[in-house]
Design a protein around this motif. Structure first.
Motif, PDB file in Angstrom:
ATOM      1  N   LEU A  92       0.760  -1.103  -0.022  1.00 28.03           N
ATOM      2  CA  LEU A  92       0.035  -0.215  -0.015  1.00 28.03           C
ATOM      3  C   LEU A  92       0.658   1.462  -0.302  1.00 28.03           C
ATOM      4  O   LEU A  92       0.971   2.461  -0.549  1.00 28.03           O
ATOM      5  N   LEU A  93       2.088   1.194   0.799  1.00 23.31           N
ATOM      6  CA  LEU A  93       2.614   2.686   0.355  1.00 23.31           C
ATOM      7  C   LEU A  93       3.284   2.882  -0.178  1.00 23.31           C
ATOM      8  O   LEU A  93       4.200   3.706  -0.651  1.00 23.31           O
ATOM      9  N   ALA A  94       3.768   1.576  -1.409  1.00 25.58           N
ATOM     10  CA  ALA A  94       4.449   1.773  -2.107  1.00 25.58           C
ATOM     11  C   ALA A  94       4.126   2.687  -3.589  1.00 25.58           C
ATOM     12  O   ALA A  94       4.606   2.201  -4.666  1.00 25.58           O
ATOM     13  N   LEU A  95       1.775   2.396  -3.622  1.00 29.71           N
ATOM     14  CA  LEU A  95       1.543   3.253  -4.337  1.00 29.71           C
ATOM     15  C   LEU A  95       1.642   4.535  -4.392  1.00 29.71           C
ATOM     16  O   LEU A  95       1.837   5.617  -3.106  1.00 29.71           O
ATOM     17  N   PRO A  96       1.356   5.528  -5.269  1.00 25.35           N
ATOM     18  CA  PRO A  96       0.866   6.941  -5.203  1.00 25.35           C
ATOM     19  C   PRO A  96       0.242   7.063  -4.019  1.00 25.35           C
ATOM     20  O   PRO A  96      -0.925   6.637  -4.046  1.00 25.35           O
ATOM     21  N   GLN A  97       0.949   8.195  -3.726  1.00 25.36           N
ATOM     22  CA  GLN A  97      -0.071   8.638  -2.067  1.00 25.36           C
ATOM     23  C   GLN A  97      -0.480  10.428  -2.138  1.00 25.36           C
ATOM     24  O   GLN A  97       0.304  10.624  -3.579  1.00 25.36           O
ATOM     25  N   LYS A  98      -1.636  10.612  -1.830  1.00 26.40           N
ATOM     26  CA  LYS A  98      -1.797  12.039  -1.724  1.00 26.40           C
ATOM     27  C   LYS A  98      -2.197  12.225  -0.243  1.00 26.40           C
ATOM     28  O   LYS A  98      -2.935  11.825   0.681  1.00 26.40           O
ATOM     29  N   GLU A  99      -2.926  13.576  -0.108  1.00 24.49           N
ATOM     30  CA  GLU A  99      -2.909  13.836   1.292  1.00 24.49           C
ATOM     31  C   GLU A  99      -4.247  15.204   0.563  1.00 24.49           C
ATOM     32  O   GLU A  99      -3.978  16.270  -0.573  1.00 24.49           O
ATOM     33  N   VAL A 100      -5.336  15.129   0.730  1.00 21.11           N
ATOM     34  CA  VAL A 100      -6.590  15.996   0.964  1.00 21.11           C
ATOM     35  C   VAL A 100      -6.890  16.328   1.708  1.00 21.11           C
ATOM     36  O   VAL A 100      -6.955  16.360   2.618  1.00 21.11           O
ATOM     37  N   LYS A 101      -7.599  17.914   1.271  1.00 18.18           N
ATOM     38  CA  LYS A 101      -7.882  18.524   2.450  1.00 18.18           C
ATOM     39  C   LYS A 101      -9.796  17.846   2.410  1.00 18.18           C
ATOM     40  O   LYS A 101     -10.646  18.440   1.030  1.00 18.18           O
ATOM     41  N   GLY A 102     -10.401  17.788   3.688  1.00 17.67           N
ATOM     42  CA  GLY A 102     -11.278  17.117   3.136  1.00 17.67           C
ATOM     43  C   GLY A 102     -12.348  16.927   4.829  1.00 17.67           C
ATOM     44  O   GLY A 102     -11.814  16.979   6.200  1.00 17.67           O
ATOM     45  N   ARG A 103     -13.729  16.780   5.093  1.00 16.81           N
ATOM     46  CA  ARG A 103     -14.713  16.673   5.930  1.00 16.81           C
ATOM     47  C   ARG A 103     -15.074  15.044   5.775  1.00 16.81           C
ATOM     48  O   ARG A 103     -15.535  14.889   4.987  1.00 16.81           O
ATOM     49  N   LEU A 104     -14.788  14.647   7.361  1.00 19.73           N
ATOM     50  CA  LEU A 104     -15.701  13.642   7.287  1.00 19.73           C
ATOM     51  C   LEU A 104     -16.698  13.914   8.073  1.00 19.73           C
ATOM     52  O   LEU A 104     -16.597  14.956   9.470  1.00 19.73           O
ATOM     53  N   THR A 105     -17.915  14.063   7.182  1.00 16.47           N
ATOM     54  CA  THR A 105     -19.841  14.474   7.700  1.00 16.47           C
ATOM     55  C   THR A 105     -20.137  12.758   8.027  1.00 16.47           C
ATOM     56  O   THR A 105     -20.096  11.839   7.680  1.00 16.47           O
ATOM     57  N   SER A 106     -21.222  12.971   9.411  1.00 16.20           N
ATOM     58  CA  SER A 106     -20.983  11.237   9.925  1.00 16.20           C
ATOM     59  C   SER A 106     -23.310  12.296  10.138  1.00 16.20           C
ATOM     60  O   SER A 106     -23.706  13.117  10.231  1.00 16.20           O
ATOM     61  N   VAL A 107     -23.651  10.765   9.806  1.00 16.28           N
ATOM     62  CA  VAL A 107     -25.140  11.529   9.765  1.00 16.28           C
ATOM     63  C   VAL A 107     -25.493  11.531  11.240  1.00 16.28           C
ATOM     64  O   VAL A 107     -26.561  11.712  11.215  1.00 16.28           O
ATOM     65  N   THR A 108     -25.066  11.261  12.225  1.00 14.71           N
ATOM     66  CA  THR A 108     -25.448  11.751  13.180  1.00 14.71           C
ATOM     67  C   THR A 108     -25.197  13.602  13.118  1.00 14.71           C
ATOM     68  O   THR A 108     -25.505  14.254  14.466  1.00 14.71           O
ATOM     69  N   ARG A 109     -24.850  14.070  12.637  1.00 17.37           N
ATOM     70  CA  ARG A 109     -24.622  16.026  12.067  1.00 17.37           C
ATOM     71  C   ARG A 109     -23.514  16.424  13.447  1.00 17.37           C
ATOM     72  O   ARG A 109     -23.401  17.403  13.561  1.00 17.37           O
ATOM     73  N   TRP A 110     -22.597  15.748  12.783  1.00 14.89           N
ATOM     74  CA  TRP A 110     -20.759  16.525  12.869  1.00 14.89           C
ATOM     75  C   TRP A 110     -20.632  15.758  11.836  1.00 14.89           C
ATOM     76  O   TRP A 110     -20.594  15.198  11.016  1.00 14.89           O
ATOM     77  N   SER A 111     -19.268  17.115  12.192  1.00 15.82           N
ATOM     78  CA  SER A 111     -18.779  17.229  10.289  1.00 15.82           C
ATOM     79  C   SER A 111     -16.938  17.616  12.211  1.00 15.82           C
ATOM     80  O   SER A 111     -16.643  18.324  12.117  1.00 15.82           O
ATOM     81  N   VAL A 112     -15.687  16.862  10.813  1.00 19.26           N
ATOM     82  CA  VAL A 112     -14.746  17.855  11.414  1.00 19.26           C
ATOM     83  C   VAL A 112     -13.540  17.822   9.855  1.00 19.26           C
ATOM     84  O   VAL A 112     -13.683  16.499   9.039  1.00 19.26           O
ATOM     85  N   GLU A 113     -13.053  17.919  10.293  1.00 17.84           N
ATOM     86  CA  GLU A 113     -12.361  19.097   8.897  1.00 17.84           C
ATOM     87  C   GLU A 113     -10.492  18.492   9.178  1.00 17.84           C
ATOM     88  O   GLU A 113     -10.220  18.955  10.181  1.00 17.84           O
TER      89      GLU A 113
END
Length: 199
Positions: free
Chosen positions: A45-66
């Motif tokens: 897995l670590l030998a494959l191309p890597q990427k860093e993205v800015k994004g939010r994990l947003t729960s159906v229980t209505r919280w979001s973290v970026e």
């Protein structure tokens, strides 16, 4: 203390917390509608191309973290196994194969869809889906399966753990109030779709 813990990100395992998991021994089996099914070790897995993205994990229980999520683009996994043209869905299986969920291949190929292993430069702990989890910011968090051990490439849809219990199959984020964990849990309003900003 992990950054996600500092942000008071909820810890929730519907199927039960898995306890300590060994990152260096981790494997993800990829099977189904592809020409080159196989097992990806942690080193693979670590030998494959890597990427860093800015994004939010947003729960159906209505919280979001970026934050900044780093990992392997799902598109790289699909390319490595030579996904077939008839593949329509990607099905994730979490540790112990109790939890599963599926997303359309079009979503998997989007630029921010990852197998993520770190958040803001810190390796993900088991509390938050480590050693490696799906990160799909375009859909509700239940589509971002934690501690992924298998990926099935499928030409048809199968309802997953929460979908069988009434959650939507699409997982599309719906407008409404949501707690912004990056702002102390303040209640804000999100639009439909990926949470790029609060209203």
């Amino acid at each position: 203390m992990h950054k996600l813990t500092k942000l008071n990100t909820p810890i929730f395992w519907a199927e039960g917390h898995p306890g300590s998991l060994k990152r260096e021994n981790w494997q993800i089996e990829v099977s189904g509608s592809c020409e080159k099914p196989g097992i990806f070790t942690w080193e693979n897995l670590l030998a494959l191309p890597q990427k860093e993205v800015k994004g939010r994990l947003t729960s159906v229980t209505r919280w979001s973290v970026e934050g900044f999520w780093q990992g392997i683009p799902l598109s790289e996994i699909l390319q490595a196994v030579a996904v077939k043209e008839n593949c329509r869905y990607i099905r994730f299986w979490s540790i112990n194969k109790i939890y599963d969920t599926s997303i359309p291949i079009e979503i998997a190929n989007k630029e921010k869809s990852l197998l993520a292993y770190s958040f803001d430069g810190e390796l993900l702990t088991e509390d938050y889906g480590g050693p490696i989890r799906a990160f799909i910011p375009y859909l509700w968090g239940y589509k971002s399966a934690k501690s992924v051990v298998a990926i099935e490439l499928m030409d048809y849809y199968v309802p997953g753990f929460w979908e069988k219990r009434g959650y939507t199959d699409s997982g599309e984020i719906e407008a409404g109030p949501c707690r912004d964990l990056n702002d102390g849990g303040k209640i804000k309003y999100i639009p439909d779709g990926e949470v790029l900003k609060f209203n």
